[in-house]
Design a protein around this motif. Structure first.
Motif, PDB file in Angstrom:
ATOM      1  N   GLN A  30       0.724  -1.115   0.209  1.00  0.00           N
ATOM      2  CA  GLN A  30      -0.007  -0.053   0.043  1.00  0.00           C
ATOM      3  C   GLN A  30       0.850   1.138   0.180  1.00  0.00           C
ATOM      4  OE1 GLN A  30      -3.757  -0.581   2.097  1.00  0.00           O
ATOM      5  NE2 GLN A  30      -2.725  -1.891   3.328  1.00  0.00           N
ATOM      6  N   THR A  69      -3.251   3.050   5.249  1.00  0.00           N
ATOM      7  CA  THR A  69      -3.460   1.438   5.386  1.00  0.00           C
ATOM      8  C   THR A  69      -4.743   1.058   6.087  1.00  0.00           C
ATOM      9  OG1 THR A  69      -1.948   1.242   7.340  1.00  0.00           O
ATOM     10  CG2 THR A  69      -1.194   0.515   4.818  1.00  0.00           C
ATOM     11  N   GLY A  99      -5.985  -4.634   0.592  1.00  0.00           N
ATOM     12  CA  GLY A  99      -5.640  -3.077   0.653  1.00  0.00           C
ATOM     13  C   GLY A  99      -6.821  -2.122   0.254  1.00  0.00           C
ATOM     14  N   SER A 146       2.478  -1.352   9.710  1.00  0.00           N
ATOM     15  CA  SER A 146       1.121  -1.890   9.342  1.00  0.00           C
ATOM     16  C   SER A 146       1.557  -3.193   8.524  1.00  0.00           C
ATOM     17  CB  SER A 146       0.481  -0.952   8.098  1.00  0.00           C
ATOM     18  OG  SER A 146       0.565   0.340   8.639  1.00  0.00           O
TER      19      SER A 146
END
Length: 494
Positions: free
Chosen positions: A51, A55, A230, A356
């Motif tokens: 991403q 996120t 995502g 993340s």
């Protein structure tokens, strides 16, 4: 001739285009890259999906901004996981489980922060109360700060007993409210809040207007989601809707300049191609505004280049990577924040950063047995452009962040599979963010909201949306600004 042209296929631009398409207007969207979603987009390398920036999914809860938009368009939301723990916040002497549920969060505050639990509860009671009031106003999509008599007139229709309760919080900072609750000297709680506000509003408690800070803090607790594949999956659904309803999306079509024509605007794209539109919505950042407009149009804008350049804005240092899943086998939490409490006022350049993680079973994001991840921290912009030691600084920051994660998750360094660091220079090259500026402007005082930008540029029929205008950064904020811009553009098309 199009009814509306949208420049930039980030969440703000896609929301605006989808809304105008839903209203029956002929819309074209220009995207310079080959990916949708802007700073919440994606790219793929070595079998992993990464991403680009944002996120965490916000606004997908029932009644949320994106939930309402998808329902109105008749779209099914992509698969997603609701997070019970929004993130784990790691400090050297403790880990804070940041629960979404209000009552679980109150119990956690009593556990990790020294002092009467009721004091922290009273503060967060106020956070939720004020945040709800802000939501009630922004849901009506006002132009804020107001620029025209019509904007002021519409705001007056929203004035009631509830909205008047917001006034004290528009003349104070978050720190002022901490003092009210006797928490301004509570170092650990202050450090925690600084971390959350830096992540969401780009500033700290002493500089953050109370109503903005409280609105940001309560947003986490309304619903946080990990979207399967995502956030780019949500962007793809909005784009599909636009195309299926006779809208046009032109990928790899940067808009080099916009000029005023006899019947509207003329947009110049690649290979000297031109397009005409009656209304224009720019989703390519205020930082890029004057580089996009002709000199004549630029002079009509109330946004002055010198003043805009002087405003404080952050860049980002980011690492996209892949790692063996075993490293995180002892935690189900997907988002982790690391804060250095020894330097609570230095929440950039690695002093505060986010990790993340992709879901273990999400094969769109990583091969079996692997996890894709993103590490990101705010950083000062200028040094990256002036440094004679760019590669050395880039390597030093990479090692600093990875070393910190290794401290909490042993084996992280040895099990790394892919490591792709990026700086503000990278953000300008790939996301076309001028000077690498991301995340909007950093508030610098209780009245700083008065000098923020609304969706209006000062040029009739030309609007802007995205993280540099109210209500600010994050997919939730930029989506709202896109809907605000679409609402005003639709008025001009009637």
């Amino acid at each position: 001739m199009y009814d509306a042209a949208v420049v930039g296929a980030g969440f703000g631009g896609l929301a605006a285009a989808a809304d105008l398409t839903y209203r029956g207007y002929k819309v074209v969207v220009f995207e310079a890259s080959n990916e949708l979603g802007g700073s919440a987009g994606k790219f793929e390398r070595s079998g992993y999906r990464f991403q680009s920036g944002a996120t965490v999914g916000m606004g997908f809860e029932p009644g949320g901004v994106l939930d309402n938009l998808f329902e109105r368009l008749g779209l099914e939301k992509p698969p997603m996981k609701k997070l019970d723990i929004i993130m784990d916040v790691h400090l050297p002497d403790r880990t804070i489980h940041y629960y979404r549920d209000r009552h679980e969060w109150y119990k956690e505050m009593s556990r990790v922060f020294e002092g009467p639990g009721s004091t922290f509860e009273n503060f967060y009671d106020e956070v939720f109360k004020v945040g709800q009031l802000v939501d009630q106003l922004t849901d009506k999509l006002p132009v804020f700060p107001p620029r025209t008599m019509g904007d002021y007139a519409y705001l007056l229709t929203l004035v009631n007993e509830n909205s008047l309760r917001l006034l004290p919080y528009m003349t104070q900072t978050v720190e002022d409210r901490l003092k009210k609750h006797g928490l301004d000297q509570h170092r650990m709680f202050r450090t925690f809040l600084n971390g959350e506000l830096m992540d969401s509003v780009q500033t700290s408690v002493e500089k953050c207007p109370a109503f903005l800070g409280f609105a940001a803090l309560q947003t986490f607790h309304k619903g946080a989601f990990a979207v399967h594949g995502g956030l780019a999956e949500s962007a793809a659904k909005l784009a599909a809707y636009i195309r299926e309803h006779d809208g046009t999306i032109l990928m790899r079509h940067p808009v080099h300049s916009i000029e005023k024509g006899e019947a509207g605007f003329i947009l110049h794209s690649k290979r000297r191609s031109t397009f005409q539109a009656r209304q224009v919505i720019l989703n390519n950042s205020v930082h890029n505004l004057h580089d996009t407009l002709t000199e004549d149009l630029s002079s009509q804008s109330y946004i002055r280049p010198r003043k805009e350049t002087a405003k404080k804005a952050w860049g980002a240092y980011i690492i996209h990577g892949g790692v063996d899943a075993d490293v995180f086998q002892n935690t189900d939490v997907l988002y982790h924040q690391f804060i250095d409490p020894h330097h609570p006022d230095d929440l950039h350049n690695g002093g505060q950063f986010l990790l993340s993680l992709s879901e273990p079973e999400d094969r769109l994001m990583a091969p079996e047995g692997k996890r894709s991840f993103t590490l990101s921290t705010h950083t000062d912009i200028t040094p990256w452009w002036e440094s004679d030691h760019y590669e050395a600084e880039k390597r030093w920051m990479k090692e600093k962040l990875i070393r910190t994660v290794e401290h909490y998750f042993g084996g992280f360094t040895d099990q790394l599979d892919v490591v792709l660091p990026g700086t503000p220079v990278t953000f300008e090259k790939w996301l076309r963010r001028k000077d690498g500026k991301v995340g909007g402007y950093a508030p610098d005082g209780k009245y700083s909201w008065l000098s923020s930008y609304s969706i209006r540029t000062g040029i009739p029929d030309l609007y802007q949306c995205g993280d540099t205008v109210f209500p600010g950064a994050g997919t939730l904020g930029v989506t709202l600004s896109g809907l605000m811009a679409a609402k005003q553009a639709a008025k001009g098309l009637k």
